[in-house]
Each structure stands twice: as structure tokens, then as C-alpha cells.
Motif scaffolding. Structure first.
Motif, PDB file in Angstrom:
ATOM      1  N   GLY A  37      -6.349  14.176   4.247  1.00 41.56           N
ATOM      2  CA  GLY A  37      -7.634  13.953   4.899  1.00 41.56           C
ATOM      3  C   GLY A  37      -7.882  12.512   5.285  1.00 41.56           C
ATOM      4  N   THR A  41      -2.388  12.565  10.188  1.00 32.93           N
ATOM      5  CA  THR A  41      -2.011  13.481  11.269  1.00 32.93           C
ATOM      6  C   THR A  41      -2.773  13.145  12.549  1.00 32.93           C
ATOM      7  N   THR A  42      -4.058  12.901  12.405  1.00 32.76           N
ATOM      8  CA  THR A  42      -4.869  12.573  13.577  1.00 32.76           C
ATOM      9  C   THR A  42      -4.313  11.345  14.291  1.00 32.76           C
TER      10      THR A  42
HETATM   11  N1  LIG Z   1      -9.632  19.396  15.097  1.00 31.84           N
HETATM   12  C1  LIG Z   1     -10.411  18.913  14.098  1.00 31.84           C
HETATM   13  N2  LIG Z   1     -11.738  19.164  14.100  1.00 31.84           N
HETATM   14  C2  LIG Z   1     -12.526  18.691  13.113  1.00 31.84           C
HETATM   15  N3  LIG Z   1     -12.096  17.935  12.082  1.00 31.84           N
HETATM   16  C3  LIG Z   1     -10.790  17.652  12.026  1.00 31.84           C
HETATM   17  C4  LIG Z   1      -9.871  18.134  13.022  1.00 31.84           C
HETATM   18  N4  LIG Z   1      -8.623  17.688  12.715  1.00 31.84           N
HETATM   19  C5  LIG Z   1      -8.758  16.978  11.573  1.00 31.84           C
HETATM   20  N5  LIG Z   1     -10.041  16.952  11.158  1.00 31.84           N
HETATM   21  C6  LIG Z   1     -10.549  16.243   9.986  1.00 31.84           C
HETATM   22  O1  LIG Z   1     -10.101  14.928  10.039  1.00 31.84           O
HETATM   23  C7  LIG Z   1      -9.780  14.464   8.746  1.00 31.84           C
HETATM   24  C8  LIG Z   1      -8.406  13.863   8.752  1.00 31.84           C
HETATM   25  O2  LIG Z   1      -7.465  14.886   8.981  1.00 31.84           O
HETATM   26  P1  LIG Z   1      -5.905  14.604   9.094  1.00 31.84           P
HETATM   27  O3  LIG Z   1      -5.680  13.589  10.148  1.00 31.84           O
HETATM   28  O4  LIG Z   1      -5.247  15.918   9.261  1.00 31.84           O
HETATM   29  O5  LIG Z   1      -5.582  13.988   7.686  1.00 31.84           O
HETATM   30  P2  LIG Z   1      -4.185  13.868   6.929  1.00 31.84           P
HETATM   31  O6  LIG Z   1      -3.110  14.210   7.898  1.00 31.84           O
HETATM   32  O7  LIG Z   1      -4.145  12.458   6.471  1.00 31.84           O
HETATM   33  O8  LIG Z   1      -4.252  14.806   5.794  1.00 31.84           O
HETATM   34  C9  LIG Z   1      -9.929  15.626   7.805  1.00 31.84           C
HETATM   35  O9  LIG Z   1     -11.162  15.473   7.117  1.00 31.84           O
HETATM   36  C10 LIG Z   1      -9.986  16.809   8.716  1.00 31.84           C
HETATM   37  O10 LIG Z   1     -10.810  17.802   8.182  1.00 31.84           O
END
Ligand SMILES: Nc1ncnc2c1ncn2[C@@H]1O[C@H](COP(=O)(O)OP(=O)(O)O)[C@@H](O)[C@H]1O
Ligand SMILES: [Mg+2]
Lengths: 251, 255
Positions: A37, A41-42
Motif C-alpha cells: 500500500g 505498484t502505482t
Molecule cells: N485503481 C485504484 N483505485 C483506487 N485506489 C487505488 C488504486 N490502485 C491503488 N490504489 C491504492 O493506492 C495505494 C497504493 O497501492 P499500490 O501502489 O498498489 O501499493 P503497493 O504496490 O506498494 O502495495 C493503496 O492504498 C491502494 O489501495
């Protein structure tokens, strides 16, 4: 060289990336660590325009684009210079291993089929799947599927490969062989950003380790410094949690 | 070699043990001297079969029924597929249509037969429409489900490769939804025969349902039994066809 400057990304009110900057020199391998979180990934998805950032700039080689206001052509250009290896492989189920590897060459790069096949064969040989050309993903193990995923990224000869937790969907006994292939990619001198919690891999391969938490880069440095001498309390806590979970790892 | 052949005999033989046993029981229970007003003996049915083959009736009824079933399947399948693709991809259409379709689905299809007869008469159309109405639901629902469960990651992969919309459709959406669509086809085949037979028994001048119905009025037990056997064969054949289709179209699924 790939550089992300001051990237910000919100999902609704939730601020997922709060001004993150990352720079990777040519041929360097950067490992990104951080709790689930934290936005890892984002960040990768924004670099590949799978997600639209709210602001920030991206430079790959001699191409600099605005992450928010980019033209279709710029997006295509950036995508040509990057390749993505997904956590859950994302292979086309109705295509064989070799067709999966060829797809990006034929469709994305307009390489003639015969030539694409030749290069795909080479790439599959290189990841140790010389006997699996005509297997469908459903006929391959997770580790083999991910190797197809890596071959598919590698065959495009991109300037940078982005790995998003490439081994976290694998059974423990398959993690090692997959990491070995990723190491081989690194040894080829390809610039890579790897999100992973495999500490020994980071220790061996990374030129730089970045620790992210809550949408910011908390700390970065060489693996030696980050793992044995972190400055930030949050980094220390995270590392001690990870290390206690990873029996293979010892400093 | 020998072992393999015995293996095959076992594999293909065992499923037929029970049918063979039933046949034997049937034969024994209808031997001369036994009461056979309720059940004709097998040789009488066989005799009837040859008789109907010779005078061309069997072939006529079979082909009439099969053509009706095929028409209904094509019509209902086409509408089901089209609607599912529309609601599967367009949020507005999804919101407008899906709930209504799900509600319609809870109607037992056979309950529609009376109203269908009033609307379309007792001719050819009502049978085709009944079949179409029945097969629509399994095909619609499974196609819709197939589209909804298409891997989002693959769609992104397509975007990253710069696939055209057409290629995204042929290379990602269709293969992704196909297994589910074929489940719909398989389920619809059962419904198809059921509805055809039901509507043929109510109003018709040809077809297997007609054959059964008219035989009932004349108490021709051998013909009734023959009709039932024909249904069983048709059902088995269409099931085999569905299996063949699955093999042919989604070979990548085989492990
Ligand atoms: N498409 C989306 N819509 C809403 N929230 C998102 C989406 N993608 C990711 N998030 C939120 O963004 C945050 C970071 O996610 P992410 O980048 O997947 O983290 P990590 O890869 O470090 O676990 C998380 O709280 C997740 O719930
Ligand atoms: Mg993640």
C-alpha cells in the motif's frame, strides 16, 4: 537513464504518491522496498502510463515527457522504451509461449514474423525454456510462466525493465530459479527497477535500494547502507519485520 | 499394447453396462406372456423404427425438429451474444438492461408458451421462438459473465502493445470470454430440446414432439418409446457436438 521527478498521484482523496523522485543511471538496478500500500505498484504503473499521474516529469534516455499532459505519441514512445514484468504474469492464455514472446515484437515494433520468431526462440532459450516453445500458459508452472514474462520483456530490448513483485505469486521453491533469471537480465547491463521483498536478491544485484512508505521515498542508498545501517526509524522497523520472515536472509 | 487395448475396452465399455442392463430388463419384462400393454417389447420398437425409416416419416420428423432447434438456437444465441456484448461493455446499457434480463430469467420458460401461442399462433414460428427464448438466457448470462471476468491485466497488456480495438477484441476479449460462452452453449442445448419437444407436443403437424403426441392419442406405445429414444440420441449428439466445439475452440485450456 530513467528519471522520475516529483510525481504525484491521488485516487480520489487518497494521496498515493506524494512527490516521489527516482533516478536510475544506465545499467543500474534499483530495488524498491516498502510495505504493502505504500505506492510501489502505482509508481511503476505511472511510468508506463497504465495510470495517469496528477503531475510529474519522466525522462528516459533523451526523451522527457510530462506525466500528466503527454501526447499519444509520447506515451507510445515511452512504452517502446520500457517493458513491464507483472506479478501475475499477464500472459495471453490462448497463445503459446513463443507467440506470447513474439507478440510485442510483431504488434508493437512491426518486426517481420520470421525474424520475430527467431528472436523469440533465442529469448526463450536464454531463460531456459528451449523445450517449451509451443506450450500454452496453462501447461506451464508459475515459474515457467514468469520466465516467459521475462523473455517477453527482454526480447523487446527496452531501455528499462520494470518488475512489479515478479516472484511474489510463486511457490517458494520456484522463487530462486526466477530470481536467477532476473539476475541474468541484470548482468546484461539492462536498466531495471525491481519492486521486491527478496532481500538477498537486493543485496546481490541492486546498485541502489529505495525504501518507500506512505507515498514518499523515506530513504535510499546502497544495499549495504540500507540493510546494515539505515538512518530512518521506519526503515529499521520494516527491515526487521521482513528479515524475521525471511529465513534465507542473513547479513 | 494388449494392456492398453484392455484399458480402452474398460474405459469405453464400463459406461455402457447400465444401459445394456436396462435393455436386458426391458426385453425380459416384455417377453410374450408378460403384460405388455404398458410397455412395448424392444423388437416391436425396432420393427416400428424400420417401418418409419422405410416410409420416410422418421427422417422427416427428425429433420423438421432439428431444423427448428437449429433456427431457435441461432436466433436466441445471436440475440444473447449481442446483448451480452452490449451490456458487458457499455455501463449505461448494463444499468438499463441487466436487471430486467435477470428478472425475466426467473420466469419458468415453459410458462411463456401459452402467451407465445396467442401471439404467434400454432405454426412454425412459435416453436422457433420458444427455443430462442429458452436458449437466450444461458447464452446471455454466461457470455456476460465471460466478458466481466476478462483479465484487466491483459487489456492493459494490449494497450501497452498498442493493439487496435479490433485486435483487442479478437485476441483478448473473445478468447477470454470463449470458455464461458461455450458453457452457455452447452447449457442451452439441454433447454433447446426440452422447449422444442414441449412446443411440438402442443401445436404441430410434424416433428418428434408431434410424433409422440399423436402416438399418445392412438395409444401407439412403440412410437412413444421410439420418440423418447430419439430424444435421448439427439441430446447425446448435441452434447458431443458441444464437447467437440470446446476442444476445437479452446485447445489452450487443455493441460
Ligand atoms: N485503481 C485504484 N483505485 C483506487 N485506489 C487505488 C488504486 N490502485 C491503488 N490504489 C491504492 O493506492 C495505494 C497504493 O497501492 P499500490 O501502489 O498498489 O501499493 P503497493 O504496490 O506498494 O502495495 C493503496 O492504498 C491502494 O489501495
Ligand atoms: Mg504492489
Amino acid at each position: 537513464m530513467i528519471e522520475v521527478k516529483n510525481i504525484k498521484k491521488n485516487f480520489g482523496k487518497h494521496s498515493v504518491l506524494k512527490d516521489v523522485s527516482v533516478k536510475v543511471e544506465d545499467g543500474q538496478v534499483v530495488v524498491i522496498l516498502g510495505p504493502s500500500g505504500s505506492g510501489k505498484t502505482t509508481l511503476l504503473r505511472c511510468i508506463n502510463f497504465l495510470e495517469n499521474a496528477d503531475s510529474g516529469r519522466l525522462t528516459i534516455g533523451n526523451l522527457e515527457v510530462d506525466l500528466k499532459k503527454s501526447t499519444k505519441k509520447e506515451i507510445l514512445n515511452i512504452r517502446r522504451r520500457t517493458a513491464f514484468v507483472f506479478q501475475n504474469y499477464n500472459l495471453f492464455a490462448n497463445k503459446t509461449a513463443i507467440e506470447n514472446v513474439m507478440e510485442g515484437l510483431v504488434t508493437g515494433r512491426h518486426v517481420p514474423k520470421a525474424q520475430a520468431r527467431e528472436r523469440a526462440e533465442e529469448a526463450l532459450n536464454w531463460v531456459g525454456l528451449s523445450d517449451k516453445f509451443n506450450y500454452y500458459p496453462a501447461q506451464l508452472s508459475g515459474g515457467q510462466q514468469q520466465r516467459v514474462g521475462i523473455a517477453r520483456a527482454f526480447v523487446l530490448d527496452p531501455e528499462v525493465i520494470l518488475f512489479d513483485e515478479p516472484t511474489s505469486a510463486l511457490d517458494p521453491e520456484l522463487v530462486g530459479e526466477t530470481l536467477d533469471i532476473i539476475k541474468k537480465v541484470a548482468e546484461k547491463g539492462i536498466t531495471m527497477i525491481v519492486v521486491t521483498h527478496e532481500m538477498s536478491f537486493a543485496q546481490d544485484v541492486a546498485d541502489k535500494v529505495i525504501f518507500m512508505d506512505g507515498g514518499i521515498v523515506v530513504e535510499e542508498g546502497t544495499p549495504e547502507v540500507i540493510f546494515s545501517n539505515p538512518k530512518e526509524e521506519r526503515t529499521k522497523q520494516f527491515l526487521s519485520r521482513i528479515i524475521s520472515l525471511d529465513p534465507n536472509y542473513s547479513i | 499394447m494388449v494392456v492398453k487395448r484392455t484399458g480402452n475396452i474398460v474405459k469405453f465399455g464400463i459406461p455402457w453396462i447400465i444401459p445394456a442392463f436396462v435393455l436386458l430388463l426391458w426385453y425380459l419384462s416384455t417377453r410374450p406372456g408378460m403384460n405388455n400393454t404398458l410397455m412395448p417389447s424392444p423388437d416391436k420398437v425396432i420393427q416400428k423404427t424400420f417401418e418409419m425409416i422405410k416410409n420416410g416419416q422418421l427422417w422427416e420428423y427428425l429433420s423438421v425438429s432439428t431444423v427448428r432447434a437449429g433456427k431457435g438456437l441461432l436466433l436466441g444465441g445471436f440475440i444473447g451474444l449481442t446483448l451480452a456484448f452490449l451490456t458487458g461493455f457499455n455501463r449505461i446499457l448494463d444499468l438499463t438492461l441487466d436487471t430486467s434480463i435477470q428478472m425475466l430469467r426467473t420466469i419458468p420458460v415453459l410458462a411463456a408458451i401459452s402467451i407465445m401461442i396467442i401471439w404467434f399462433g400454432i405454426g412454425e414460428r412459435v416453436k422457433v421462438y420458444m427455443v430462442a427464448f429458452g436458449v437466450f438466457f444461458p447464452i446471455y448470462i454466461n457470455t456476460y459473465h465471460g466478458i466481466k471476468s476478462i483479465d484487466k491485466g491483459l487489456m492493459e497488456m494490449g494497450a501497452v502493445y498498442g493493439l487496435s480495438r479490433f485486435r483487442i477484441f479478437t485476441d483478448i476479449i473473445l478468447p477470454g470470454a470463449l470458455p464461458s460462452i461455450l458453457v452457455g452453449v452447452r447449457l442451452s442445448l439441454g433447454t433447446m430440446w426440452l422447449l422444442l419437444i414441449a412446443s411440438e407436443q402442443i401445436a404441430t403437424d410434424a416433428g418428434i414432439g408431434y410424433m409422440a403426441m399423436s402416438a399418445r392419442e392412438l395409444l401407439q406405445m412403440d412410437k412413444i418409446v421410439l420418440a423418447i429414444i430419439l430424444y435421448a440420441i439427439l441430446g447425446k449428439l448435441s452434447d458431443a457436438w458441444a464437447t467437440w466445439l470446446e476442444r476445437k475452440l479452446i485447445r489452450w485450456r487443455e493441460r
